[in-house]
Scaffold this active site. Structure first.
Site, PDB file in Angstrom:
ATOM      1  N   GLU A 311      -8.420  70.345  -5.265  1.00 21.61           N
ATOM      2  CA  GLU A 311     -10.050  70.551  -6.351  1.00 21.61           C
ATOM      3  C   GLU A 311     -10.882  70.055  -6.400  1.00 21.61           C
ATOM      4  OE1 GLU A 311      -7.212  66.806  -5.481  1.00 21.61           O
ATOM      5  OE2 GLU A 311      -6.568  68.504  -6.472  1.00 21.61           O
ATOM      6  N   ASP A 353     -38.919  89.658  16.383  1.00 21.27           N
ATOM      7  CA  ASP A 353     -40.254  89.610  16.268  1.00 21.27           C
ATOM      8  C   ASP A 353     -40.813  89.112  17.406  1.00 21.27           C
ATOM      9  OD1 ASP A 353     -42.667  91.609  15.797  1.00 21.27           O
ATOM     10  OD2 ASP A 353     -43.390  89.682  14.653  1.00 21.27           O
ATOM     11  N   ASP A 624     -41.622  92.536   9.240  1.00 24.31           N
ATOM     12  CA  ASP A 624     -41.025  91.959   9.111  1.00 24.31           C
ATOM     13  C   ASP A 624     -39.656  91.956   7.399  1.00 24.31           C
ATOM     14  OD1 ASP A 624     -41.525  92.053  11.523  1.00 24.31           O
ATOM     15  OD2 ASP A 624     -42.284  90.090  11.811  1.00 24.31           O
ATOM     16  N   ASN A 688       5.524  71.438   1.264  1.00 31.19           N
ATOM     17  CA  ASN A 688       5.630  71.205  -0.792  1.00 31.19           C
ATOM     18  C   ASN A 688       6.345  71.431  -1.085  1.00 31.19           C
ATOM     19  OD1 ASN A 688       4.473  68.460   0.048  1.00 31.19           O
ATOM     20  ND2 ASN A 688       2.514  68.669  -1.289  1.00 31.19           N
ATOM     21  N   ASN A 713      -1.331  62.294  -5.130  1.00 34.54           N
ATOM     22  CA  ASN A 713      -2.644  63.496  -4.854  1.00 34.54           C
ATOM     23  C   ASN A 713      -3.737  62.299  -5.069  1.00 34.54           C
ATOM     24  OD1 ASN A 713      -3.442  66.827  -5.201  1.00 34.54           O
ATOM     25  ND2 ASN A 713      -4.379  66.512  -6.695  1.00 34.54           N
TER      26      ASN A 713
END
Length: 875
Positions: A311, A353, A624, A688, A713
């Protein structure tokens, strides 16, 4: 500023809003295109001198600023809500709601905290970056020439209102939908609206047939297009969202083409979501059948889904990019598109350039010579008249000529009256003005590229005598031009022709039978930082290629001065003859491309991209713009013309080119930090999978309670929020970095099972050493602590290819957060929160085992990493 007129003008009605806006816009423009300009001026309550400033303010209040939807900034609240729209945040939100409605209030609160943590950090960093960018953007204004009450002003585009009189010249962005009043050799690039690559010719007279698409109307110009050549005066018909471009703005904003970086992050995100979609039902079914409690199995599977969700990825990406933009803003660099910073890091070829980028862009007129190489003041005087009366795009050489302002040139301007002008364009590469002296004759003065002016010249003036241009004159010209070009001078030629008074309107066909009077030689020295910047970019794996319309000798001189070795020079005529496959091969070999047209520059960019290169382009001129749009990262400077700045992703406000090296390093650092999180999260999740599936099969209870999984977590996430502050190894910054999803997959497959080995070792420890078969709380606590410690501290191994702590250290914030989270996890079983979370105190000997596990885990992970680097490399 004061208006010269006090005339009261009745306020123009606001532009109508309708459910059929396209029909209204089209109808208003059709009417303007079909009627005489006097009638259009009257209907818009304006005049050839324009409206007053007071009236303009009133109309601005009625109609709103001249901006489109994609340019209008969102409110802070909308920006905040936007951060919830990515797939991972939506998944987490759904899991939180399910937890809430199934009675798991604590789990729902923790999931909500994780979601808010991710979104809030992204939002705060984005706002900081936006604020810094706005401050810098205030220093760069895209303006347009507006005539109000007889005075000429350069105003920001968003202040333009219906009824304003606009003066257009080459290089200008068309600021609104306009009806032409008068024009001179006007060509407009409408590719943004029509997709047509060729510019459209425009004329002022009213149309008799206004059926069909308005984009084909020759007396209308549209917002979002740009003037390629010529000049014009026009009246504004519609502005902002009422323009044709404005009606497309929402579609344009939504359908922005994604970069390879966007696609890479997207592929990884959906890879993890598919992984979750397979893993979670599997865990649910195994625990449901083995434990017999389907509700408990469902809640555990839900918690596993939360644990497997990366997340923080959107936050890590956004915060890294925003932090990079913030860091670059301190170096006076405007980042218009965040992902351009990462593309900076991926760039392995920078095309540039020459004029105004490698050189100072401060041109000085040094010599004005006839064909024999003698100084001739007549050349300077005629050049001064030409530049003074030119109304189109004045380039650096015009500015240099006009700095030679003397009593003699001032007298000439008073003596000569302008009759007409033939504007510059990039095909002819020359321009002419026609002047009249008293009631005598007209004088057409033409200046431009040497070979273009010579091709239109039939005569030559030497020592006051006019002679036919012979072969030996061309030999003298070549010797003079080659000598000066080799010394670094930029050369243009100047010719003239006397015309009868009867002619009042001139065009390109009149540029013939000219009399060559001589040449003007200019110097544009390299920027002081150019040589160092090129050396640093090449040291960082970025090859430099020069794409210019200038001649070979001048380019060679500049390349030599800035230390750019020339391996091969490719001319525009050669490029024209090659097919795409041939050009792709030749473009890789060549260092310098000379005598290029604008579309050839764009073609070279695409050719290099077709060979797998990430290409940047640095430019500042009208010619350009196509290349800037085509490049993976378009870079312009603060002095660039409007269309160049609008086409670029990044604008440099400082003259120093060393910020290019800083941008490259910043891009690679950002990419490196994002990859750290991805590698760590993905390998941990993959490990896991084995641990949870195995534990679910043979354990008589859940491997960990749902609330514990979610808590684990959350703490893990908190330890990683400081990844954007981390540095990367110097070796990582030396080479371009691009997304390699296959290499990441290999890393996951090899490093993931390593964490699983120590999970199973912890299972054995808790079951057979501490006899937790009948004590689920003790088992849960032991695995919770081991899982949190190993997956949190492994960042120190994964973040570098070196030996962690000894050869490479993480940033102080990352070190502190990782160790604080580990310490907090160790404290939890003894804390007042232990009961609520289902924990119990661990035996003292557990910590001795854990120290051994962590040491062995670090060593094994380091060995596997070293083996992986030797076999597959490191990204």
């Amino acid at each position: 500023m004061n208006d010269s007129s006090n005339t009261k003008i009745k306020p123009i009605p606001p532009q109508p809003k309708s459910s059929r806006p396209d029909q209204i816009k089209s109808e208003r423009l059709r009417i303007a295109a079909s009627e005489e300009i006097i009638k259009t001026l009257k209907s818009l309550q304006s005049s050839p001198d324009g409206i007053t400033n007071d009236e303009a303010a009133s109309r601005l209040a009625s109609n709103g600023p001249n901006t489109i939807a994609s340019q209008q900034s969102k409110s802070w609240f909308k920006k905040f809500l936007t951060n919830f729209r990515d797939p991972l945040s939506l998944l987490l939100l759904a899991l939180g709601l399910i937890s809430y409605f199934t009675g798991e209030i604590k789990a729902a609160i923790i999931i909500g905290a994780m979601l808010i943590l991710s979104v809030l950090l992204r939002f705060v960093q984005e706002m900081r970056a936006d604020k810094a960018a706005k401050k810098l953007k205030a220093m760069v204004h895209t303006t347009t020439a507006v005539r109000r009450a007889g005075h000429r002003y350069d105003l920001p585009l968003d202040e333009i209102v219906p009824g304003d009189i606009i003066e257009l010249s080459a290089g200008d962005m068309v600021p609104a939908d306009l009806r032409l009043i008068e024009s001179k050799d006007l060509f407009v690039n409408q590719a943004t609206l029509t997709g047509e690559s060729l510019p459209a010719e425009k004329h002022a007279p009213p149309l008799t047939d206004t059926s069909g698409s308005v984009f084909g109307f020759q007396n209308l110009c549209f917002m979002g297009t740009n003037v390629e050549s010529g000049s014009a005066t026009a009246i504004v018909v519609t502005t902002g969202s009422q323009t044709c471009f404005g009606s497309l703005a929402k579609t344009i904003a939504v359908d922005r083409q994604t970069t390879s970086f966007d696609r890479g992050v997207g592929r990884f995100t959906w890879l993890m979501i598919r992984f979750i979609a397979i893993m979670v039902p599997l865990v649910f079914v195994i625990n449901g059948f083995s434990k017999g409690n389907w509700l408990e199995a469902f809640l555990f599977a839900l918690a596993v889904a939360v644990g497997l969700t990366p997340e923080l990825l959107p936050m890590i990406v956004t915060v890294n990019l925003s932090k990079g933009a913030l860091d670059m803003s301190r170096k006076k660099v405007i980042v218009k598109r965040l992902n351009a910073i990462q593309n900076f890091g991926a760039m392995d070829i920078l095309c540039t350039d020459k004029t105004g980028t490698l050189t100072q862009g401060h041109v000085v007129l040094i010599k004005h010579l006839d064909i024999s190489g003698k100084e001739n003041v007549k050349i300077l005087n005629y050049a001064y008249l030409n530049s003074h009366y030119q109304t189109g795009l004045k380039n650096l050489m015009d500015d240099a000529i006009l700095r030679h302002d003397t009593e003699e040139t001032s007298a000439l301007v008073r003596e000569y009256k302008k009759i007409d002008e033939i504007p510059f364009d990039f095909v002819r590469r020359r321009m002419s003005v026609v002047v009249e002296i008293g009631a005598g004759e007209h004088l057409l003065i033409c200046k431009g590229a040497v070979e273009e002016v010579l091709a239109r010249s039939r005569w030559v003036e030497v020592n006051g005598q006019i002679k036919k241009l012979e072969k030996h004159h061309h030999v003298s010209k070549n010797e003079l031009v080659n000598q000066l070009s080799a010394e670094g001078f930029r050369m243009i030629a100047l010719s003239y022709r006397k015309m009868p008074l009867t002619k009042q309107v001139y065009d390109v066909a009149d540029e013939k039978d000219l009399i060559l009077v001589g040449f003007l030689a200019f110097l544009d020295p390299p920027k002081e930082t150019a040589a160092t910047a090129i050396k640093e970019l090449e040291r960082h794996g970025v090859r430099i290629k020069v794409l210019t319309g200038d001649n070979e000798l001048v380019t060679r001189k500049i390349c030599t001065e800035v230390g750019l070795p020339i391996k091969r020079i490719l001319l525009g005529t050669e490029v024209e003859k090659m097919d795409d496959a041939e050009l792709a091969i030749a473009a890789e070999e060549a260092t310098v491309f000379d005598k290029l047209e604008p579309m050839q520059k764009e073609r070279i960019i695409h050719a290099l991209q077709s060979r797998g290169h990430a290409v940047g382009y640095l430019g500042d001129g009208i010619n350009d713009a196509p290349a800037l749009k085509a490049a993976d990262v378009g870079i312009s400077v603060d002095s660039a013309v409007d269309i160049a700045q609008e086409s670029s992703d990044i604008i440099l406000l400082e003259k120093s080119l060393m910020v290019l090296k800083d941008g490259v390093r910043e891009g690679r650092k950002i990419f490196g930090n994002i990859i750290k999180y991805i590698k760590m999260t993905a390998s941990s999740n993959f490990g896991n999978m084995f641990s949870v599936v195995g534990g679910s099969i043979f354990l008589p209870f859940l491997p960990m309670l749902p609330l514990q999984v979610i808590t684990n977590n959350l703490l893990y996430d908190m330890s990683q929020v400081t990844i954007p502050t981390d540095g990367v190894d110097e070796e990582y910054l030396i080479q371009p970095r691009q997304w390699k999803i296959s290499l990441i997959k290999k890393f996951i497959l090899w490093l993931g099972p390593v964490s699983s080995l120590f999970d199973y070792a912890t299972y054995f420890l808790m079951l057979y050493v501490f006899h937790a078969w009948s004590d689920p709380a003790l088992f849960h606590t032991g695995w919770f602590v081991e899982s949190l410690m190993t997956q949190t501290l492994i960042i120190h191994v994964i973040r570098t290819r070196k030996i962690p702590f000894f050869q490479s250290r993480a940033s102080l914030p990352l070190t502190l957060t990782s160790f604080l989270v580990v310490g907090f996890g160790a404290w939890l079983p003894f804390s007042p929160l232990a009961g609520a979370l289902g924990f119990k105190p661990l035996p003292p000997t557990y910590w001795l085992y854990m120290l051994g596990f962590l040491f062995l885990y670090f060593c094994l992970a380091q060995l596997v990493k070293k083996w992986f680097i030797r076999r597959y490399g490191w990204e």
